[in-house]
Design an enzyme around this catalytic site. Structure first.
Site, PDB file in Angstrom:
ATOM      1  N   ARG A   1      38.923  51.533  44.888  1.00 54.93           N
ATOM      2  CA  ARG A   1      39.775  50.346  44.853  1.00 54.93           C
ATOM      3  C   ARG A   1      41.215  50.671  45.273  1.00 54.93           C
ATOM      4  O   ARG A   1      42.145  50.589  44.472  1.00 54.93           O
ATOM      5  CB  ARG A   1      39.745  49.698  43.464  1.00 54.93           C
ATOM      6  CG  ARG A   1      38.348  49.317  43.045  1.00 54.93           C
ATOM      7  CD  ARG A   1      38.335  48.328  41.922  1.00 54.93           C
ATOM      8  NE  ARG A   1      38.654  48.926  40.643  1.00 54.93           N
ATOM      9  CZ  ARG A   1      38.656  48.266  39.493  1.00 54.93           C
ATOM     10  NH1 ARG A   1      38.367  46.982  39.489  1.00 54.93           N
ATOM     11  NH2 ARG A   1      38.952  48.846  38.367  1.00 54.93           N
TER      12      ARG A   1
ATOM     13  N   ASP B   1      30.660  41.315  39.107  1.00 61.64           N
ATOM     14  CA  ASP B   1      30.831  41.430  37.658  1.00 61.64           C
ATOM     15  C   ASP B   1      29.616  40.951  36.864  1.00 61.64           C
ATOM     16  O   ASP B   1      29.603  41.058  35.639  1.00 61.64           O
ATOM     17  CB  ASP B   1      32.079  40.656  37.208  1.00 61.64           C
ATOM     18  CG  ASP B   1      33.364  41.424  37.475  1.00 61.64           C
ATOM     19  OD1 ASP B   1      33.283  42.599  37.880  1.00 61.64           O
ATOM     20  OD2 ASP B   1      34.451  40.858  37.282  1.00 61.64           O
TER      21      ASP B   1
ATOM     22  N   LYS C   1      39.376  36.225  31.282  1.00 59.67           N
ATOM     23  CA  LYS C   1      40.282  37.375  31.308  1.00 59.67           C
ATOM     24  C   LYS C   1      40.875  37.547  32.699  1.00 59.67           C
ATOM     25  O   LYS C   1      42.082  37.789  32.861  1.00 59.67           O
ATOM     26  CB  LYS C   1      39.532  38.648  30.917  1.00 59.67           C
ATOM     27  CG  LYS C   1      40.421  39.882  30.911  1.00 59.67           C
ATOM     28  CD  LYS C   1      39.644  41.177  30.902  1.00 59.67           C
ATOM     29  CE  LYS C   1      39.212  41.559  32.307  1.00 59.67           C
ATOM     30  NZ  LYS C   1      38.972  43.017  32.466  1.00 59.67           N
ATOM     31  N   ASN C   2      40.043  37.436  33.731  1.00 61.99           N
ATOM     32  CA  ASN C   2      40.507  37.709  35.090  1.00 61.99           C
ATOM     33  C   ASN C   2      41.450  36.638  35.614  1.00 61.99           C
ATOM     34  O   ASN C   2      42.076  36.822  36.661  1.00 61.99           O
ATOM     35  CB  ASN C   2      39.306  37.851  36.032  1.00 61.99           C
ATOM     36  CG  ASN C   2      38.539  39.142  35.788  1.00 61.99           C
ATOM     37  OD1 ASN C   2      39.042  40.060  35.140  1.00 61.99           O
ATOM     38  ND2 ASN C   2      37.322  39.208  36.285  1.00 61.99           N
TER      39      ASN C   2
ATOM     40  N   CYS D   1      38.796  50.802  35.160  1.00 62.76           N
ATOM     41  CA  CYS D   1      37.407  51.263  35.098  1.00 62.76           C
ATOM     42  C   CYS D   1      37.090  52.219  36.246  1.00 62.76           C
ATOM     43  O   CYS D   1      37.566  52.037  37.365  1.00 62.76           O
ATOM     44  CB  CYS D   1      36.445  50.075  35.177  1.00 62.76           C
ATOM     45  SG  CYS D   1      36.266  49.182  33.643  1.00 62.76           S
TER      46      CYS D   1
ATOM     47  N   ARG E   1      37.614  45.002  25.975  1.00 64.08           N
ATOM     48  CA  ARG E   1      38.516  44.685  27.072  1.00 64.08           C
ATOM     49  C   ARG E   1      38.186  43.326  27.686  1.00 64.08           C
ATOM     50  O   ARG E   1      39.068  42.678  28.256  1.00 64.08           O
ATOM     51  CB  ARG E   1      38.443  45.753  28.164  1.00 64.08           C
ATOM     52  CG  ARG E   1      39.007  47.114  27.756  1.00 64.08           C
ATOM     53  CD  ARG E   1      39.016  48.074  28.937  1.00 64.08           C
ATOM     54  NE  ARG E   1      39.562  47.385  30.095  1.00 64.08           N
ATOM     55  CZ  ARG E   1      38.959  47.336  31.285  1.00 64.08           C
ATOM     56  NH1 ARG E   1      37.788  47.913  31.465  1.00 64.08           N
ATOM     57  NH2 ARG E   1      39.526  46.700  32.295  1.00 64.08           N
TER      58      ARG E   1
END
Length: 429
Positions: A131, A316, A22-23, A126, A408
């Site tokens: 961030r 993660d 996904k990233n 999230c 997600r």
């Protein structure tokens, strides 16, 4: 709202196909804004974030088609997505879209680089830390952009185009590196991005940009040298396998004492995590086609770790490791150095019987003999999957609420675990 029900205590045995990352897929999709030609991406995972980003890109004028599965593909192979941004029809990314997914903020750089202007809402995502986007904005300013903040929006202008320059990132940031790269490839002259993130997903974006005609040296290092070009063309690129999904299923196999082959996983993308698993007593066998993870009869040993940018242990995987250490012998020390709010899973793991003490940015996890099923609630993407890992080992029934977080970032998680013997199902409504 969907929930996931798990009846724990079963060993995981079998094969799990690892999806595209996904990233990596998200910034690759955004890179389609840089050219009027078609960018074809293979092995794109079927995830809620991918679907949402497709809607956001469509708002800018990107035409998106998804090809079906072809003969000879593995069950785990992702989608083939064709993205064509022949004409950018809108350079505004509105709040209602960007607020739902932080990565969509990265449209700022390609819109600015190609169109000379962009108006992008400050991001959401999230709730795992502040961030800030100041690193992104400083990088674009270094390349000659005029930046204003108005009404919760970043308004960026470069009517005469961007100009190559030295871009020293004040701290390692994957998102700021993505934005810096996508801005620099169409800037006039040379750009040096210093203190760039080294994550495999950054390298995957850089490789795709090169396939599109960009000139980038230093891929995979902390210094990226970019020679600007006047335009990019179409390309075909395969998304790399998801290292976070790989580590997650490895820990699921480890906590259940099972044996699972992670088909399509690349060991080079998560060496630090694999070494740490070996230190806990898990057997890891690497091969060109994937990774075999097994723990047949042996106990788990406590370990100490702190999260770091790549090639260190990834933030993660922190929640998943903590779940695993709940069943280890001794006390593990887990220090979170990336996000200040990433311990929200601790109180939910405690509901399953975990013994975890928080001291600032460090969690002390004392292993217990047994976890017990309970009702728990997911607070973010990685926290939700840590509860699944714990639930697989817990005695009795675990019910996990707010599992939309899972959708997600994890493709068909109930199906993948169920094929390996887990008693897991989704309950709708």
């Amino acid at each position: 709202m969907d929930r996931i029900r798990i009846v724990g205590g079963e060993r995981l045995e079998g094969t799990i196909s690892i999806s595209g990352a996904k990233n990596a897929a998200l910034p690759l999709m955004i890179a389609s804004l840089l050219t009027s030609d078609t960018l074809t991406l293979k092995n794109v995972p079927r995830l809620a974030d991918v679907t949402l980003l497709a809607r956001i890109l469509g708002n800018h004028g990107v035409d998106i088609t998804v090809a079906g599965k072809r003969a000879g593909q593995r069950n785990g192979d992702g989608q083939t997505v064709k993205l064509t941004a022949e004409e950018i029809v809108d350079t505004t990314a509105p709040y209602e879209m960007v607020a739902r997914m932080r990565a969509s903020f990265w449209v700022l750089a390609p819109l600015l680089a190609r169109c000379g202007e962009a108006k992008v809402s400050l991001p959401g995502g999230c709730a795992i830390g502040t961030r800030p986007v100041d690193l992104h904005l400083a990088a674009l300013k270094a390349l000659g952009a005029q930046i204003d903040l108005e009404g919760g929006y970043v308004i960026a202008r470069a009517p005469k185009g961007l100009t190559g320059n030295r871009v020293p990132l004040a701290k390692v940031s994957v998102g700021a590196t993505h934005n810096s790269l996508m801005a620099a490839v169409l800037a006039r002259g040379d750009t040096i991005i210093e203190n760039a993130a080294r994550e495999p997903e950054v390298a995957d974006l850089a490789l795709c940009l090169v396939e599109m005609g960009a000139k980038i040296d230093g891929i995979g290092t902390s210094t990226l040298l970019v020679e600007g070009v006047t335009s990019l063309h179409g390309a075909e690129h395969t998304v790399l396998p998801d290292r976070i999904e790989t580590g997650t299923y490895a820990m699921a196999a480890a906590i259940t004492g099972g044996e699972v082959f992670l088909d399509g996983a690349r060991a080079d993308l998560l060496q630090e995590a694999l070494q740490l698993l070996r230190a806990t007593g898990v057997e890891i066998v690497e091969s060109p086609s994937g990774i075999k993870v097994s723990r047949n009869g042996g106990g788990l040993s406590a370990v100490s770790v702190e999260t770091q940018p790549f090639p260190g242990f990834p933030t993660d995987l922190q929640a998943q490791l903590m779940a695993l250490m709940c069943m280890a012998k001794g006390t593990s020390q887990v220090r979170e150095t990336i996000f200040e709010n990433r311990f929200m899973h601790v109180q939910e793991l405690a509901r399953l019987g975990a013994r975890i003490e928080l001291k600032g940015d460090t969690a002390l996890v004392t292993g217990v003999n047994d976890l017990r099923g309970a009702q728990v609630m997911a607070t973010d993407l990685r926290a939700s999957v840590s509860l699944i890992i714990a639930g697989l080992a817990a005695q009795g029934e675990t019910l996990i609420g707010r599992v939309y977080h899972l959708d997600r970032g994890f493709e068909r998680i109930e199906e993948k675990l169920g094929q390996c013997g887990a008693h897991i199902e989704r309950l709708s409504g």
